[in-house]
Design a protein around this motif. Structure first.
Motif, PDB file in Angstrom:
ATOM      1  N   HIS A   7       0.855  -1.188   0.000  1.00  0.00           N
ATOM      2  CA  HIS A   7       0.000   0.000   0.000  1.00  0.00           C
ATOM      3  C   HIS A   7       0.893   1.241   0.000  1.00  0.00           C
ATOM      4  N   VAL A   8       0.586   2.177  -0.877  1.00  0.00           N
ATOM      5  CA  VAL A   8       1.348   3.423  -0.960  1.00  0.00           C
ATOM      6  C   VAL A   8       0.397   4.591  -0.763  1.00  0.00           C
ATOM      7  N   PHE A   9       0.778   5.480   0.132  1.00  0.00           N
ATOM      8  CA  PHE A   9      -0.006   6.683   0.405  1.00  0.00           C
ATOM      9  C   PHE A   9       0.864   7.894   0.088  1.00  0.00           C
ATOM     10  N   PHE A  10       0.246   8.914  -0.457  1.00  0.00           N
ATOM     11  CA  PHE A  10       0.983  10.145  -0.702  1.00  0.00           C
ATOM     12  C   PHE A  10       0.073  11.324  -0.430  1.00  0.00           C
ATOM     13  N   ALA A  21       5.194   3.864   1.995  1.00  0.00           N
ATOM     14  CA  ALA A  21       4.854   2.534   1.487  1.00  0.00           C
ATOM     15  C   ALA A  21       4.778   1.559   2.660  1.00  0.00           C
ATOM     16  N   TYR A  22       3.706   0.780   2.700  1.00  0.00           N
ATOM     17  CA  TYR A  22       3.481  -0.206   3.754  1.00  0.00           C
ATOM     18  C   TYR A  22       3.318  -1.590   3.147  1.00  0.00           C
ATOM     19  N   LEU A  31       5.743  -0.466   8.031  1.00  0.00           N
ATOM     20  CA  LEU A  31       6.221   0.605   7.165  1.00  0.00           C
ATOM     21  C   LEU A  31       7.451   0.109   6.424  1.00  0.00           C
ATOM     22  N   LEU A  32       7.408   0.150   5.109  1.00  0.00           N
ATOM     23  CA  LEU A  32       8.534  -0.280   4.298  1.00  0.00           C
ATOM     24  C   LEU A  32       9.493   0.885   4.064  1.00  0.00           C
ATOM     25  N   ALA A  33       8.945   2.043   3.699  1.00  0.00           N
ATOM     26  CA  ALA A  33       9.774   3.216   3.440  1.00  0.00           C
ATOM     27  C   ALA A  33       8.899   4.459   3.407  1.00  0.00           C
ATOM     28  N   GLU A  59       8.409   6.207  -7.462  1.00  0.00           N
ATOM     29  CA  GLU A  59       9.851   5.962  -7.387  1.00  0.00           C
ATOM     30  C   GLU A  59      10.208   5.163  -6.133  1.00  0.00           C
ATOM     31  N   LEU A  60       9.547   5.469  -5.040  1.00  0.00           N
ATOM     32  CA  LEU A  60       9.778   4.763  -3.781  1.00  0.00           C
ATOM     33  C   LEU A  60       9.456   3.279  -3.931  1.00  0.00           C
ATOM     34  N   VAL A  61       8.323   2.967  -4.526  1.00  0.00           N
ATOM     35  CA  VAL A  61       7.918   1.570  -4.714  1.00  0.00           C
ATOM     36  C   VAL A  61       8.859   0.863  -5.693  1.00  0.00           C
ATOM     37  N   THR A  62       9.212   1.519  -6.777  1.00  0.00           N
ATOM     38  CA  THR A  62      10.114   0.909  -7.762  1.00  0.00           C
ATOM     39  C   THR A  62      11.463   0.586  -7.131  1.00  0.00           C
TER      40      THR A  62
END
Length: 70
Positions: A7-10, A21-22, A31-33, A59-62
């Motif tokens: 899951h990505v929140f912005f 990113a979770y 929390l991943l990053a 970009e964070l997920v990639t």
């Protein structure tokens, strides 16, 4: 190995934008990053800053998915 989802929140404001990113499993959420940046000094519309936050999240997920083999 437990099945997981990413899951990505912005979010963005006039002053800054960020993404997080979770990794979510049946048991936990971790929390991943996360990354934040200051908005540009020049006058930029809020929808454009939201797009910058979206780009930061992608970009964070990639980066994290390639480093962690997700």
């Amino acid at each position: 190995v437990l099945p997981y989802t990413l899951h990505v929140f912005f979010d963005a404001s006039e002053r800054a934008y960020a993404a997080a990113a979770y990794v979510v499993t049946e048991i936990s959420t971790n929390l991943l990053a996360a990354k934040s940046k200051v908005s540009p000094m020049k006058q930029v519309t809020l929808p454009n800053v939201e797009l910058m936050a979206l780009h930061l999240g992608s970009e964070l997920v990639t980066f994290k998915s390639s480093r962690n083999k997700l």
